[in-house]
Motif scaffolding. Structure first.
Motif, short mmCIF file in Angstrom:
data_model
loop_
_atom_site.label_atom_id
_atom_site.label_comp_id
_atom_site.label_asym_id
_atom_site.label_seq_id
_atom_site.Cartn_x
_atom_site.Cartn_y
_atom_site.Cartn_z
N ASP A 79 15.67 20.66 84.37
CA ASP A 79 17.00 21.27 84.42
C ASP A 79 16.85 22.76 84.16
N SER A 80 17.39 23.56 85.07
CA SER A 80 17.18 25.00 84.98
C SER A 80 18.19 25.70 84.08
N LEU A 81 19.31 25.04 83.77
CA LEU A 81 20.41 25.70 83.08
C LEU A 81 20.54 25.36 81.60
N TYR A 82 19.96 24.26 81.18
CA TYR A 82 20.15 23.80 79.81
C TYR A 82 19.36 24.70 78.86
N GLY A 83 20.07 25.37 77.95
CA GLY A 83 19.44 26.40 77.12
C GLY A 83 18.76 25.92 75.87
N PHE A 84 18.68 24.61 75.64
CA PHE A 84 17.97 24.07 74.48
C PHE A 84 16.52 23.87 74.87
N ARG A 85 15.66 24.82 74.48
CA ARG A 85 14.27 24.82 74.95
C ARG A 85 13.40 25.69 74.06
N VAL A 86 12.10 25.48 74.13
CA VAL A 86 11.13 26.28 73.36
C VAL A 86 10.33 27.13 74.33
N TYR A 87 10.36 28.44 74.10
CA TYR A 87 9.61 29.38 74.92
C TYR A 87 8.42 29.93 74.13
N PRO A 88 7.28 30.15 74.79
CA PRO A 88 6.25 30.99 74.20
C PRO A 88 6.72 32.45 74.24
N VAL A 89 6.66 33.12 73.10
CA VAL A 89 7.31 34.43 72.96
C VAL A 89 6.72 35.48 73.89
N GLU A 90 5.41 35.66 73.86
CA GLU A 90 4.81 36.77 74.61
C GLU A 90 4.97 36.65 76.11
N ARG B 266 10.50 42.20 80.12
CA ARG B 266 10.27 43.65 80.08
C ARG B 266 9.77 44.18 81.41
N GLY B 267 9.31 43.28 82.28
CA GLY B 267 8.77 43.70 83.57
C GLY B 267 9.80 43.96 84.64
N GLN B 268 11.07 43.62 84.38
CA GLN B 268 12.12 43.87 85.38
C GLN B 268 13.47 43.98 84.67
N ARG B 269 14.49 44.39 85.38
CA ARG B 269 15.76 44.76 84.79
C ARG B 269 16.73 43.59 84.64
N TRP B 270 16.39 42.43 85.21
CA TRP B 270 17.33 41.32 85.21
C TRP B 270 17.18 40.46 83.97
N MET B 271 17.73 39.26 83.99
CA MET B 271 17.63 38.30 82.88
C MET B 271 18.29 38.82 81.60
N ARG B 272 19.42 39.47 81.73
CA ARG B 272 20.07 40.03 80.55
C ARG B 272 21.43 39.37 80.25
N ARG B 273 21.97 38.58 81.18
CA ARG B 273 23.31 38.04 80.98
C ARG B 273 23.31 36.51 81.06
N PHE B 274 24.41 35.95 81.51
CA PHE B 274 24.58 34.50 81.54
C PHE B 274 23.48 33.80 82.33
N ASP B 275 22.99 34.43 83.40
CA ASP B 275 22.02 33.79 84.28
C ASP B 275 20.60 33.84 83.74
N PHE B 276 20.46 34.14 82.46
CA PHE B 276 19.14 34.25 81.83
C PHE B 276 18.33 32.95 81.94
N ASP B 277 18.94 31.81 81.60
CA ASP B 277 18.18 30.57 81.46
C ASP B 277 17.45 30.14 82.73
N PRO B 278 18.11 30.04 83.89
CA PRO B 278 17.37 29.60 85.08
C PRO B 278 16.33 30.62 85.53
N GLU B 279 16.64 31.91 85.39
CA GLU B 279 15.65 32.90 85.82
C GLU B 279 14.42 32.88 84.92
N ALA B 280 14.63 32.60 83.64
CA ALA B 280 13.50 32.54 82.70
C ALA B 280 12.52 31.45 83.10
N VAL B 281 13.02 30.24 83.40
CA VAL B 281 12.08 29.16 83.71
C VAL B 281 11.37 29.39 85.03
N VAL B 282 12.08 29.96 86.00
CA VAL B 282 11.44 30.21 87.30
C VAL B 282 10.34 31.26 87.15
#
Length: 255
Positions: free
Chosen positions: A155-166, A173-189
């Motif tokens: 599931d790309s949208l469910y925000g209960f998840r564990v990320y490796p920090v680095e 930090r490598g691009q300007r996106w992933m700052r608002r509501f659409d963060f969760d699906p873009e992060a996993v992709v």
């Protein structure tokens, strides 16, 4: 109360969540330490009350951003501070009580077993879930699986998840996106593109009505427009990365 971890922490971005945030924080603290709340420019008075709670609880820390910057920005603020202090993994959860705090230890244990992976909650819906939301997320999930060549994102949208920090900080930090509501699906992709494997665990999700104290900032037109634009960007990135993704899948199938 659990002993504090030096590697894994709970990160709760919060924007005008109403009283449910206090239940969320207390439930998370009963399961884990430390718990960090990043208040994203809230104007409902919860920031001050959360800070008062943190003064009485060494396992709780509250960061207050001066203006609303979006969920992704709040998460990134927490990740930057975590990296400075040497934490390696962050479990993100929403502040509105929808996510199952009782599963925090299970998700953290899964991350400890697979520190290279992202541990993704796969929502189990009950009768409280709006049918339009349940059906609509299938579209985003289909796009996310295409964009990662079916690496296994449950599931790309469910925000209960564990990320490796680095890895996540590097992606953000490598691009300007992933700052608002659409963060969760873009992060996993984008993490999948970097070779971070998904591990899916079932987790219930609860939608609260207004009478139960539920607060929703979801706007169907605005947020679905954001998701459409996000997947348009990701599809372009997918096409550029397609040879690499095919090569990885081929190598993986031969192991």
């Amino acid at each position: 109360m659990p002993l504090p971890s030096s590697s894994h922490f709970v990160l709760i971005p919060s924007y005008n969540p109403g009283a449910k945030v206090f239940d969320t924080v207390q439930a998370a603290r009963a399961q884990w330490a430390p718990v960090w709340v990043v208040v994203d420019g809230s104007t409902d008075g919860t920031a001050e009350q959360l800070q008062a709670l943190a003064e009485q609880d060494e396992g709780l820390e509250v960061f207050v951003l001066p203006t609303n910057q979006g969920k992704g920005s709040a998460v990134l603020h927490g990740l930057d501070e975590a990296a400075r202090r040497g934490f390696t993994h962050a479990l993100t959860m929403d502040s509105d009580g929808q996510h199952p705090a009782e599963l925090i230890p299970r998700f953290m244990q899964a991350s400890a077993r697979r520190p290279d992976a992202m541990i993704l909650g796969k929502p189990v819906f009950d009768a409280s879930a709006p049918l339009l939301r349940v059906r609509g997320r299938k579209v985003s999930n289909a796009w996310a699986n295409l964009e990662t060549l079916w690496m296994g994102i449950g599931d790309s949208l469910y925000g209960f998840r564990v990320y490796p920090v680095e890895p996540l900080r590097k992606v953000m930090r490598g691009q300007r996106w992933m700052r608002r509501f659409d963060f969760d699906p873009e992060a996993v992709v984008r993490l999948a593109w970097q070779g971070v494997q998904p591990v899916n665990l079932d987790a219930p999700v609860k939608y609260f009505s207004a009478g139960e104290g539920g607060v929703s900032h979801f706007n169907y037109l605005r947020d679905n427009t954001l998701l459409t634009w996000m997947h348009s960007r990701l599809l372009a990135g997918f096409l550029l990365r397609l040879p690499v993704l095919i090569w990885r899948r081929w190598i993986g199938s031969r192991r």
